[in-house]
Design a protein around this motif. Structure first.
Motif, PDB file in Angstrom:
ATOM      1  N   ILE A  36      23.699  29.819  28.842  1.00 37.50           N
ATOM      2  CA  ILE A  36      25.132  29.874  29.151  1.00 37.50           C
ATOM      3  C   ILE A  36      25.356  30.920  30.234  1.00 37.50           C
ATOM      4  CG2 ILE A  36      27.440  30.396  28.259  1.00 37.50           C
ATOM      5  CD1 ILE A  36      26.494  29.404  25.536  1.00 37.50           C
ATOM      6  N   SER A  37      25.960  30.514  31.325  1.00 34.61           N
ATOM      7  CA  SER A  37      26.214  31.432  32.450  1.00 34.61           C
ATOM      8  C   SER A  37      27.684  31.817  32.502  1.00 34.61           C
ATOM      9  CB  SER A  37      25.772  30.785  33.769  1.00 34.61           C
ATOM     10  OG  SER A  37      24.380  30.542  33.762  1.00 34.61           O
ATOM     11  N   LEU A  38      28.186  32.329  31.382  1.00 37.65           N
ATOM     12  CA  LEU A  38      29.582  32.770  31.353  1.00 37.65           C
ATOM     13  C   LEU A  38      29.748  33.977  32.267  1.00 37.65           C
ATOM     14  CD1 LEU A  38      32.238  32.081  29.741  1.00 37.65           C
ATOM     15  CD2 LEU A  38      31.704  34.089  28.363  1.00 37.65           C
ATOM     16  N   THR A  39      30.786  33.951  33.099  1.00 36.43           N
ATOM     17  CA  THR A  39      31.032  35.077  33.992  1.00 36.43           C
ATOM     18  C   THR A  39      32.167  35.969  33.496  1.00 36.43           C
ATOM     19  OG1 THR A  39      32.545  33.756  35.375  1.00 36.43           O
ATOM     20  CG2 THR A  39      30.207  33.800  36.005  1.00 36.43           C
ATOM     21  N   HIS A  40      33.177  35.375  32.852  1.00 36.82           N
ATOM     22  CA  HIS A  40      34.341  36.145  32.417  1.00 36.82           C
ATOM     23  C   HIS A  40      34.849  35.603  31.090  1.00 36.82           C
ATOM     24  CE1 HIS A  40      34.213  36.394  36.834  1.00 36.82           C
ATOM     25  NE2 HIS A  40      34.754  37.591  36.699  1.00 36.82           N
ATOM     26  N   ILE A  82      28.939  40.172  31.373  1.00 43.29           N
ATOM     27  CA  ILE A  82      30.139  39.336  31.343  1.00 43.29           C
ATOM     28  C   ILE A  82      31.364  40.239  31.464  1.00 43.29           C
ATOM     29  CG2 ILE A  82      31.516  37.737  29.956  1.00 43.29           C
ATOM     30  CD1 ILE A  82      28.822  36.946  28.577  1.00 43.29           C
ATOM     31  N   LYS A  83      32.231  39.947  32.396  1.00 44.88           N
ATOM     32  CA  LYS A  83      33.450  40.724  32.566  1.00 44.88           C
ATOM     33  C   LYS A  83      34.478  40.311  31.514  1.00 44.88           C
ATOM     34  CE  LYS A  83      32.241  42.953  36.330  1.00 44.88           C
ATOM     35  NZ  LYS A  83      32.059  44.423  36.330  1.00 44.88           N
ATOM     36  N   VAL A  84      35.142  41.289  30.919  1.00 46.56           N
ATOM     37  CA  VAL A  84      36.141  41.035  29.881  1.00 46.56           C
ATOM     38  C   VAL A  84      37.507  41.469  30.382  1.00 46.56           C
ATOM     39  CG1 VAL A  84      36.915  41.632  27.554  1.00 46.56           C
ATOM     40  CG2 VAL A  84      34.471  41.262  28.009  1.00 46.56           C
ATOM     41  N   LEU A  85      38.432  40.526  30.416  1.00 47.89           N
ATOM     42  CA  LEU A  85      39.798  40.790  30.836  1.00 47.89           C
ATOM     43  C   LEU A  85      40.725  40.633  29.644  1.00 47.89           C
ATOM     44  CD1 LEU A  85      38.216  39.535  33.423  1.00 47.89           C
ATOM     45  CD2 LEU A  85      40.510  39.170  34.360  1.00 47.89           C
ATOM     46  N   PHE A 153      38.889  46.764  39.699  1.00 43.88           N
ATOM     47  CA  PHE A 153      39.653  46.186  38.594  1.00 43.88           C
ATOM     48  C   PHE A 153      40.083  44.772  38.979  1.00 43.88           C
ATOM     49  CE2 PHE A 153      43.518  45.732  35.940  1.00 43.88           C
ATOM     50  CZ  PHE A 153      42.992  46.076  34.697  1.00 43.88           C
ATOM     51  N   ILE A 154      39.858  43.819  38.074  1.00 47.27           N
ATOM     52  CA  ILE A 154      40.112  42.404  38.363  1.00 47.27           C
ATOM     53  C   ILE A 154      41.540  42.051  37.963  1.00 47.27           C
ATOM     54  CG2 ILE A 154      39.398  40.033  37.902  1.00 47.27           C
ATOM     55  CD1 ILE A 154      36.633  41.218  37.078  1.00 47.27           C
ATOM     56  N   ILE A 155      42.309  41.573  38.916  1.00 47.12           N
ATOM     57  CA  ILE A 155      43.677  41.114  38.654  1.00 47.12           C
ATOM     58  C   ILE A 155      43.737  39.625  38.959  1.00 47.12           C
ATOM     59  CG2 ILE A 155      46.120  41.348  39.260  1.00 47.12           C
ATOM     60  CD1 ILE A 155      45.473  44.221  40.190  1.00 47.12           C
ATOM     61  N   THR A 156      44.097  38.830  37.954  1.00 44.65           N
ATOM     62  CA  THR A 156      44.231  37.394  38.133  1.00 44.65           C
ATOM     63  C   THR A 156      45.600  36.952  37.635  1.00 44.65           C
ATOM     64  OG1 THR A 156      43.287  36.857  35.951  1.00 44.65           O
ATOM     65  CG2 THR A 156      41.741  37.097  37.793  1.00 44.65           C
TER      66      THR A 156
END
Length: 357
Positions: A36-40, A82-85, A153-156
């Motif tokens: 599994i290549s989960l990224t986020h 894995i990045k966690v938002l 910091f990731i903003i989506t």
């Protein structure tokens, strides 16, 4: 430690249902498997309530004992790259109304949110604005997050698909214009988790929304299109999570075609983890496993020739059609006989077992 590179295409899952009806924790550790290549992973949903200090994760305070295992597992995912938002808002209204007031009101409601991000070491926030908010208000929030948490910091954001193709407010849950937001703060927005479900669109809309190549405005058809790297195809992972579920055979051909047609295909996200097909509640991680295979260019099962051609046609960019994708065109593609996409009624927010996005 340097930040983990942001790979394309992304593979993202939302994680809002954390427990079974009996209270058993639903583990996300299977998502760390090698195949599994989960990224986020986006943990949902953070709510800002009337009392500024009474933040909730769904129906409970984030530090409630029921979340002890959840926060521990999320740290394991981060250790695996894995990045966690955190997802702010969603169907339950009020969070963005409280952040859209005067400067003093903003500070009162923003401070506990920022503290939660720090305490839990979140890698970013997904701003799911499903209520009226001003353009200045969302820009103020983005600016403050960038100032407080730095460039990594990731903003989506998580707009419905039609909000990305028209400026008509009835096709946009957020109130503000996403084109204007992108023009003013696009440099601070990592990507958009576009909701292609619940009456707001079908994944086949992607090619009409996205540029085929990263070079800006290669042709007139690219003028009103989004960079493909900033558009993530949002899917429901189970028919029970909302209408618009796409069966695996059609989806497989469609996504492979999109990835082949767009040199910087932004990726795929699934709403939501706990009952994802084909594994369902017993093996929800299998959705991410199969999606990994698709995004690597593998196939699940070959479609019959006629169905395969139809699916590929859905994924292909039609250069002869208008550059701006309108809602009546969406309706025809999604089987609505040219009737504009219906605006869903008010969402009903449930507790931990069955929330909606």
């Amino acid at each position: 430690m340097p930040p983990v590179p942001n790979p394309l295409p992304r593979l993202i899952v939302y994680y809002q249902t954390h427990h079974t009806p009996s209270g058993q924790h639903i583990s996300v550790l299977p998502l760390t498997q090698k195949e599994i290549s989960l990224t986020h992973l986006i943990v949902a949903a953070i709510h800002i309530n009337e009392d500024p200090n009474a933040l909730t994760l769904n129906d409970h305070p984030p530090d409630h004992p029921r979340f002890t295992t959840l926060w521990a597992e999320l740290r394991v995912l981060q250790a695996c790259g894995i990045k966690v938002l955190g997802m702010l808002g969603g169907a339950a209204k009020g969070s963005y109304m409280r952040l859209d007031g005067d400067a003093e009101t903003f500070e009162r409601y923003y401070a506990p949110l920022a503290q939660l991000v720090r305490e839990r070491g979140l890698d970013g926030l997904d701003l799911d604005v499903e209520e009226e908010m001003s353009l200045r208000g969302i820009i103020r929030l983005i600016d403050r997050l960038r100032k407080d948490f730095g460039p990594e910091f990731i903003i989506t954001l998580a707009p419905v698909a039609t909000a990305m193709t028209t400026d008509l407010k009835k096709y946009n849950l957020s109130g503000f214009d996403y084109w204007e937001l992108e023009r003013e703060r696009g440099k601070d927005i990592a990507w958009y988790n576009v909701q292609f479900y619940c009456g707001w669109g079908h994944p086949s809309m992607y090619s009409r929304m996205a540029r085929r190549r990263e070079r800006e405005f290669e042709s007139l058809a690219d003028i009103d299109k989004w960079p493909a790297r900033k558009l993530v195809v949002g899917l429901v992972t189970n028919p029970g999570n909302g209408n618009g579920f796409v069966e695996w055979q059609e989806l497989g051909s469609l996504l492979v075609g999109l990835a082949a047609s767009h040199e910087s295909f932004g990726g795929v996200m699934g709403w939501e983890y706990f009952n994802s097909m084909p594994g369902g509640e017993s093996e929800p991680w299998r959705w991410a496993q199969m999606m990994t295979a698709l995004l690597r260019g593998w196939t699940i099962e070959p479609l019959p020739e006629g169905q395969q051609q139809a699916a590929q046609q859905k994924a292909a960019l039609n250069d002869g059609e208008a550059a701006i994708f309108h809602t009546d065109a969406y309706a025809e593609e999604d089987g609505h006989n040219s009737v504009a996409a219906p605006v869903p009624g008010e969402f009903e927010y449930y507790s931990d077992w069955a929330e909606g996005a």
